[in-house]
Motif scaffolding. Structure first.
Motif, PDB file in Angstrom:
ATOM      1  N   ASP A  47     -13.322  31.243 -71.270  1.00  0.00           N
ATOM      2  CA  ASP A  47     -14.047  29.843 -71.347  1.00  0.00           C
ATOM      3  C   ASP A  47     -15.467  30.126 -71.141  1.00  0.00           C
ATOM      4  O   ASP A  47     -15.939  30.662 -70.177  1.00  0.00           O
ATOM      5  CB  ASP A  47     -13.349  28.903 -70.288  1.00  0.00           C
ATOM      6  CG  ASP A  47     -11.999  28.662 -70.629  1.00  0.00           C
ATOM      7  OD1 ASP A  47     -11.077  29.343 -70.760  1.00  0.00           O
ATOM      8  OD2 ASP A  47     -11.549  27.336 -70.815  1.00  0.00           O
ATOM      9  N   CYS A 123     -10.148  27.174 -64.745  1.00  0.00           N
ATOM     10  CA  CYS A 123     -11.469  27.523 -65.293  1.00  0.00           C
ATOM     11  C   CYS A 123     -12.488  26.410 -64.796  1.00  0.00           C
ATOM     12  O   CYS A 123     -13.901  26.710 -64.694  1.00  0.00           O
ATOM     13  CB  CYS A 123     -11.580  27.314 -66.898  1.00  0.00           C
ATOM     14  SG  CYS A 123     -10.601  28.757 -67.552  1.00  0.00           S
ATOM     15  N   CYS A 187     -10.078  33.254 -67.912  1.00  0.00           N
ATOM     16  CA  CYS A 187      -9.099  31.947 -67.642  1.00  0.00           C
ATOM     17  C   CYS A 187      -8.066  32.410 -66.849  1.00  0.00           C
ATOM     18  O   CYS A 187      -7.251  33.515 -67.210  1.00  0.00           O
ATOM     19  CB  CYS A 187      -8.802  31.293 -68.943  1.00  0.00           C
ATOM     20  SG  CYS A 187      -7.472  30.278 -68.819  1.00  0.00           S
ATOM     21  N   PRO A 188      -7.617  31.935 -65.644  1.00  0.00           N
ATOM     22  CA  PRO A 188      -6.438  32.053 -64.845  1.00  0.00           C
ATOM     23  C   PRO A 188      -5.329  31.505 -65.246  1.00  0.00           C
ATOM     24  O   PRO A 188      -4.267  31.570 -64.619  1.00  0.00           O
ATOM     25  CB  PRO A 188      -6.964  31.652 -63.658  1.00  0.00           C
ATOM     26  CG  PRO A 188      -7.775  30.494 -63.771  1.00  0.00           C
ATOM     27  CD  PRO A 188      -8.662  30.664 -65.164  1.00  0.00           C
ATOM     28  N   GLN A 189      -5.175  30.565 -66.383  1.00  0.00           N
ATOM     29  CA  GLN A 189      -3.924  29.898 -66.661  1.00  0.00           C
ATOM     30  C   GLN A 189      -2.861  30.397 -66.821  1.00  0.00           C
ATOM     31  O   GLN A 189      -2.750  31.526 -67.502  1.00  0.00           O
ATOM     32  CB  GLN A 189      -4.537  29.036 -68.348  1.00  0.00           C
ATOM     33  CG  GLN A 189      -3.212  28.237 -68.623  1.00  0.00           C
ATOM     34  CD  GLN A 189      -3.072  27.156 -67.731  1.00  0.00           C
ATOM     35  OE1 GLN A 189      -2.258  26.942 -66.973  1.00  0.00           O
ATOM     36  NE2 GLN A 189      -4.143  25.957 -67.857  1.00  0.00           N
TER      37      GLN A 189
HETATM   38 ZN   LIG Z   1      -8.615  28.198 -68.340  1.00  0.00          ZN
END
Ligand SMILES: [Zn+2]
Length: 209
Positions: A47, A123, A187-189
């Motif tokens: 991101d 994010c 991004c940690p998603q």
């Molecule tokens: Zn993210």
């Protein structure tokens, strides 16, 4: 790992770092310098926000970028424009071919609304932390570019994160058209396939003009 350059493959490297999984990063990229983002292990969303370094209130504007290009994807040749129409970056190389700039970043409220989960990393949270190091706050967070992430838009307007794989070593080169503050969230998603449910490191390289 395929097609991942070593520093010696590139001329004029002035900065080279690995951004660990789930973490933010930022740097001022001087006019003419080229920022390379490398998806080291593949299928890792990055991101990305950017701001005029001289006037951080003049920031990346997805509307200007989409409308001027007449395309909702970012790819080779795309200029990332600011609110005032200032060119911030031009995509001069792109091994993947398209990147999202309509779906924005993940946030803890968004995770609650979409997935019914209470998360503590996102994010949006990463952007807040990184922007604070530059004296900036949430008012600086706008709809961002999602490098290495695919959000195909269907004829009926439907859209969602696709599981299409960004291969290991996918990279984009962004040439700064003025002095630009680049801010990203690796991004940690974990609740959609943008990171293949396994956030991984990326690499950032800056080359001289
Ligand atoms: Zn993210």
């Amino acid at each position: 790992m395929s097609d991942v350059p070593s520093a010696s493959d590139l001329q004029g490297v002035v900065y080279d770092a690995v951004v660990p999984a789930r973490t933010p990063w930022s740097r001022v990229i001087k006019a003419g310098e080229v920022l390379r983002l490398i998806d080291l292990e593949g299928q890792q969303a990055v991101d990305f926000l950017c701001y005029s370094a001289a006037d951080p209130g003049d920031r990346y504007n997805s509307m200007n970028t989409v409308k001027v290009q007449g395309n909702t994807y970012v790819s080779k040749g795309t200029v990332l424009y600011s609110d005032s129409g200032l060119p911030l970056f031009t995509v001069i190389e792109d091994s993947l071919g398209q990147h999202d700039t309509v779906y924005g970043c993940c946030s803890n409220p968004n995770n609650r609304l979409r997935y019914g989960v209470e998360t503590t990393e996102s994010c949006y949270s990463n952007f807040l932390c990184e922007l604070a190091t530059h004296g900036m706050d949430r008012s600086a967070i706008v709809s961002n570019v999602n490098f290495f992430m695919q959000v195909p838009i269907m004829p009926d307007g439907g859209a969602g994160v696709a599981a299409d794989v960004s291969p290991p070593g996918s990279h984009v080169d962004l040439r700064a058209e003025t002095d630009v503050l680049a801010v990203l969230s690796n991004c940690p998603q974990m609740h959609n396939p943008c990171n293949a449910y396994n956030p991984t490191p990326i690499r950032v390289i800056v080359r001289a003009a």
